[in-house]
Design a protein around this motif. Structure first.
Motif, PDB file in Angstrom:
ATOM      1  N   PHE A  62       0.792  -1.228   0.000  1.00  0.00           N
ATOM      2  CA  PHE A  62       0.000   0.000   0.000  1.00  0.00           C
ATOM      3  C   PHE A  62       0.831   1.290   0.000  1.00  0.00           C
ATOM      4  O   PHE A  62       0.358   2.313  -0.475  1.00  0.00           O
ATOM      5  CB  PHE A  62      -0.972   0.014   1.176  1.00  0.00           C
ATOM      6  N   LEU A  63       2.053   1.256   0.521  1.00  0.00           N
ATOM      7  CA  LEU A  63       2.826   2.485   0.671  1.00  0.00           C
ATOM      8  C   LEU A  63       4.202   2.444   0.008  1.00  0.00           C
ATOM      9  O   LEU A  63       5.009   3.338   0.223  1.00  0.00           O
ATOM     10  CB  LEU A  63       3.010   2.798   2.168  1.00  0.00           C
ATOM     11  N   GLY A  64       4.485   1.413  -0.777  1.00  0.00           N
ATOM     12  CA  GLY A  64       5.815   1.246  -1.364  1.00  0.00           C
ATOM     13  C   GLY A  64       6.279   2.426  -2.199  1.00  0.00           C
ATOM     14  O   GLY A  64       7.421   2.851  -2.099  1.00  0.00           O
ATOM     15  N   ARG A  65       5.417   2.981  -3.015  1.00  0.00           N
ATOM     16  CA  ARG A  65       5.797   4.118  -3.850  1.00  0.00           C
ATOM     17  C   ARG A  65       5.817   5.415  -3.049  1.00  0.00           C
ATOM     18  O   ARG A  65       6.686   6.245  -3.220  1.00  0.00           O
ATOM     19  CB  ARG A  65       4.829   4.276  -5.033  1.00  0.00           C
ATOM     20  N   LYS A  66       4.855   5.564  -2.184  1.00  0.00           N
ATOM     21  CA  LYS A  66       4.711   6.806  -1.414  1.00  0.00           C
ATOM     22  C   LYS A  66       5.891   7.021  -0.467  1.00  0.00           C
ATOM     23  O   LYS A  66       6.357   8.134  -0.300  1.00  0.00           O
ATOM     24  CB  LYS A  66       3.391   6.754  -0.635  1.00  0.00           C
ATOM     25  N   LEU A  67       6.330   5.946   0.150  1.00  0.00           N
ATOM     26  CA  LEU A  67       7.425   6.029   1.115  1.00  0.00           C
ATOM     27  C   LEU A  67       8.600   5.192   0.617  1.00  0.00           C
ATOM     28  O   LEU A  67       8.787   4.044   1.020  1.00  0.00           O
ATOM     29  CB  LEU A  67       6.957   5.541   2.488  1.00  0.00           C
ATOM     30  N   PHE A  68       9.407   5.781  -0.256  1.00  0.00           N
ATOM     31  CA  PHE A  68      10.512   5.051  -0.858  1.00  0.00           C
ATOM     32  C   PHE A  68      11.440   4.463   0.193  1.00  0.00           C
ATOM     33  O   PHE A  68      11.893   3.324   0.063  1.00  0.00           O
ATOM     34  CB  PHE A  68      11.284   5.980  -1.810  1.00  0.00           C
ATOM     35  N   TRP A  69      11.723   5.216   1.237  1.00  0.00           N
ATOM     36  CA  TRP A  69      12.620   4.711   2.278  1.00  0.00           C
ATOM     37  C   TRP A  69      12.045   3.453   2.926  1.00  0.00           C
ATOM     38  O   TRP A  69      12.779   2.548   3.305  1.00  0.00           O
ATOM     39  CB  TRP A  69      12.908   5.784   3.340  1.00  0.00           C
ATOM     40  N   LEU A  70      10.704   3.372   3.025  1.00  0.00           N
ATOM     41  CA  LEU A  70      10.063   2.179   3.580  1.00  0.00           C
ATOM     42  C   LEU A  70      10.266   0.986   2.655  1.00  0.00           C
ATOM     43  O   LEU A  70      10.528  -0.132   3.112  1.00  0.00           O
ATOM     44  CB  LEU A  70       8.570   2.429   3.798  1.00  0.00           C
ATOM     45  N   PHE A  71      10.168   1.227   1.351  1.00  0.00           N
ATOM     46  CA  PHE A  71      10.422   0.164   0.372  1.00  0.00           C
ATOM     47  C   PHE A  71      11.831  -0.380   0.546  1.00  0.00           C
ATOM     48  O   PHE A  71      12.045  -1.592   0.616  1.00  0.00           O
ATOM     49  CB  PHE A  71      10.202   0.699  -1.041  1.00  0.00           C
ATOM     50  N   VAL A  72      12.811   0.505   0.625  1.00  0.00           N
ATOM     51  CA  VAL A  72      14.206   0.077   0.770  1.00  0.00           C
ATOM     52  C   VAL A  72      14.398  -0.644   2.106  1.00  0.00           C
ATOM     53  O   VAL A  72      15.056  -1.689   2.168  1.00  0.00           O
ATOM     54  CB  VAL A  72      15.173   1.273   0.645  1.00  0.00           C
ATOM     55  N   ALA A  73      13.803  -0.130   3.164  1.00  0.00           N
ATOM     56  CA  ALA A  73      13.921  -0.777   4.482  1.00  0.00           C
ATOM     57  C   ALA A  73      13.305  -2.178   4.457  1.00  0.00           C
ATOM     58  O   ALA A  73      13.896  -3.138   4.965  1.00  0.00           O
ATOM     59  CB  ALA A  73      13.248   0.078   5.555  1.00  0.00           C
ATOM     60  N   VAL A 114      12.194   3.980 -15.105  1.00  0.00           N
ATOM     61  CA  VAL A 114      10.767   4.289 -14.937  1.00  0.00           C
ATOM     62  C   VAL A 114      10.421   4.186 -13.445  1.00  0.00           C
ATOM     63  O   VAL A 114       9.684   3.314 -13.019  1.00  0.00           O
ATOM     64  CB  VAL A 114       9.856   3.369 -15.793  1.00  0.00           C
ATOM     65  N   PHE A 115      10.945   5.098 -12.689  1.00  0.00           N
ATOM     66  CA  PHE A 115      10.952   5.017 -11.236  1.00  0.00           C
ATOM     67  C   PHE A 115       9.578   4.799 -10.615  1.00  0.00           C
ATOM     68  O   PHE A 115       9.376   3.834  -9.883  1.00  0.00           O
ATOM     69  CB  PHE A 115      11.608   6.275 -10.653  1.00  0.00           C
ATOM     70  N   ASP A 116       8.622   5.679 -10.865  1.00  0.00           N
ATOM     71  CA  ASP A 116       7.324   5.577 -10.187  1.00  0.00           C
ATOM     72  C   ASP A 116       6.620   4.255 -10.470  1.00  0.00           C
ATOM     73  O   ASP A 116       6.177   3.565  -9.556  1.00  0.00           O
ATOM     74  CB  ASP A 116       6.399   6.737 -10.581  1.00  0.00           C
ATOM     75  N   TRP A 117       6.494   3.900 -11.748  1.00  0.00           N
ATOM     76  CA  TRP A 117       5.782   2.670 -12.080  1.00  0.00           C
ATOM     77  C   TRP A 117       6.569   1.431 -11.658  1.00  0.00           C
ATOM     78  O   TRP A 117       5.983   0.439 -11.225  1.00  0.00           O
ATOM     79  CB  TRP A 117       5.421   2.631 -13.560  1.00  0.00           C
ATOM     80  N   ALA A 118       7.875   1.491 -11.772  1.00  0.00           N
ATOM     81  CA  ALA A 118       8.693   0.357 -11.310  1.00  0.00           C
ATOM     82  C   ALA A 118       8.549   0.185  -9.805  1.00  0.00           C
ATOM     83  O   ALA A 118       8.436  -0.936  -9.307  1.00  0.00           O
ATOM     84  CB  ALA A 118      10.155   0.574 -11.686  1.00  0.00           C
ATOM     85  N   LEU A 119       8.543   1.302  -9.087  1.00  0.00           N
ATOM     86  CA  LEU A 119       8.404   1.238  -7.632  1.00  0.00           C
ATOM     87  C   LEU A 119       7.041   0.678  -7.244  1.00  0.00           C
ATOM     88  O   LEU A 119       6.931  -0.150  -6.327  1.00  0.00           O
ATOM     89  CB  LEU A 119       8.624   2.625  -7.024  1.00  0.00           C
ATOM     90  N   ILE A 120       5.999   1.088  -7.943  1.00  0.00           N
ATOM     91  CA  ILE A 120       4.665   0.546  -7.675  1.00  0.00           C
ATOM     92  C   ILE A 120       4.648  -0.968  -7.920  1.00  0.00           C
ATOM     93  O   ILE A 120       4.198  -1.741  -7.083  1.00  0.00           O
ATOM     94  CB  ILE A 120       3.596   1.244  -8.546  1.00  0.00           C
ATOM     95  N   LEU A 121       5.142  -1.365  -9.070  1.00  0.00           N
ATOM     96  CA  LEU A 121       5.105  -2.786  -9.424  1.00  0.00           C
ATOM     97  C   LEU A 121       6.015  -3.624  -8.526  1.00  0.00           C
ATOM     98  O   LEU A 121       5.589  -4.656  -7.984  1.00  0.00           O
ATOM     99  CB  LEU A 121       5.494  -2.958 -10.894  1.00  0.00           C
ATOM    100  N   LEU A 122       7.258  -3.187  -8.332  1.00  0.00           N
ATOM    101  CA  LEU A 122       8.185  -3.963  -7.502  1.00  0.00           C
ATOM    102  C   LEU A 122       7.744  -4.016  -6.043  1.00  0.00           C
ATOM    103  O   LEU A 122       7.866  -5.061  -5.390  1.00  0.00           O
ATOM    104  CB  LEU A 122       9.604  -3.398  -7.608  1.00  0.00           C
TER     105      LEU A 122
END
Length: 169
Positions: free
Chosen positions: A14-25, A116-124
């Motif tokens: 739900f928040l992977g794209r919105k909070l990039f640091w959370l995705f990396v963490a 393609v940062f935003d869409w890649a971040l959403i998908l990944l």
């Protein structure tokens, strides 16, 4: 059920794209949790969890201070993690040449994140979150794939909707 992993997966969906640091963490946590036992031997669960949390925190700090590098590294980690899970779903044993596919997935993930940062971040983040959730809740194997695909669709749709209502930067 592994509650910390489940919560990390839900956060990613739900928040992977919105909070990039959370995705990396979360990717640091997931990769460390998945592989810690291989490097530390048969340690108690709290040691493995501590190692995973440590790498999650390092990932978050890294993402905040070195965002451009963290984009590629997190894309590589997510791509490799996703490929490893897909190989496990397909029934491949870890002793086979899974690492080669994981490296290829990692390279693809890094390139997606860079170009393609935003869409890649959403998908990944949706795929990674779904992988973590399905692994953490111990479903009947017949349900793994349908739940996995459903979670990916939900995560992608929710994050795309959030992105569409945000004001342009």
């Amino acid at each position: 059920m592994n509650i910390p992993a489940f919560l990390a997966g839900v956060s990613l969906i739900f928040l992977g794209r919105k909070l990039f640091w959370l995705f990396v963490a979360c990717m640091g946590f997931a990769v460390a949790y998945t592989h810690a036992e291989q490097f530390t031997g048969n340690q108690p669960e709290y040691i493995i969890m501590g190692i995973a949390i440590f790498f999650g925190v390092i990932g978050a700090v890294f993402a905040v201070f070195f965002q451009k590098i963290a984009v590629g590294v997190s894309g590589f980690a997510a791509g490799g993690f996703i490929c490893l899970y897909l190989f496990q779903l397909a029934g491949f044993e870890p002793t086979q040449l899974i690492w080669l596919g994981s490296i290829a997935g990692g390279i693809a993930g890094a390139l997606l994140m860079i170009f393609v940062f935003d869409w890649a971040l959403i998908l990944l983040s949706s795929i990674s979150g779904a992988s973590i959730i399905v692994q953490s809740i111990n479903l009947d194997p017949a349900l793994d794939l349908p739940v996995y695909i459903g979670l990916i669709i939900i995560g992608t749709a929710v994050q795309a909707k959030i992105m569409s209502i945000e004001p342009e930067k």
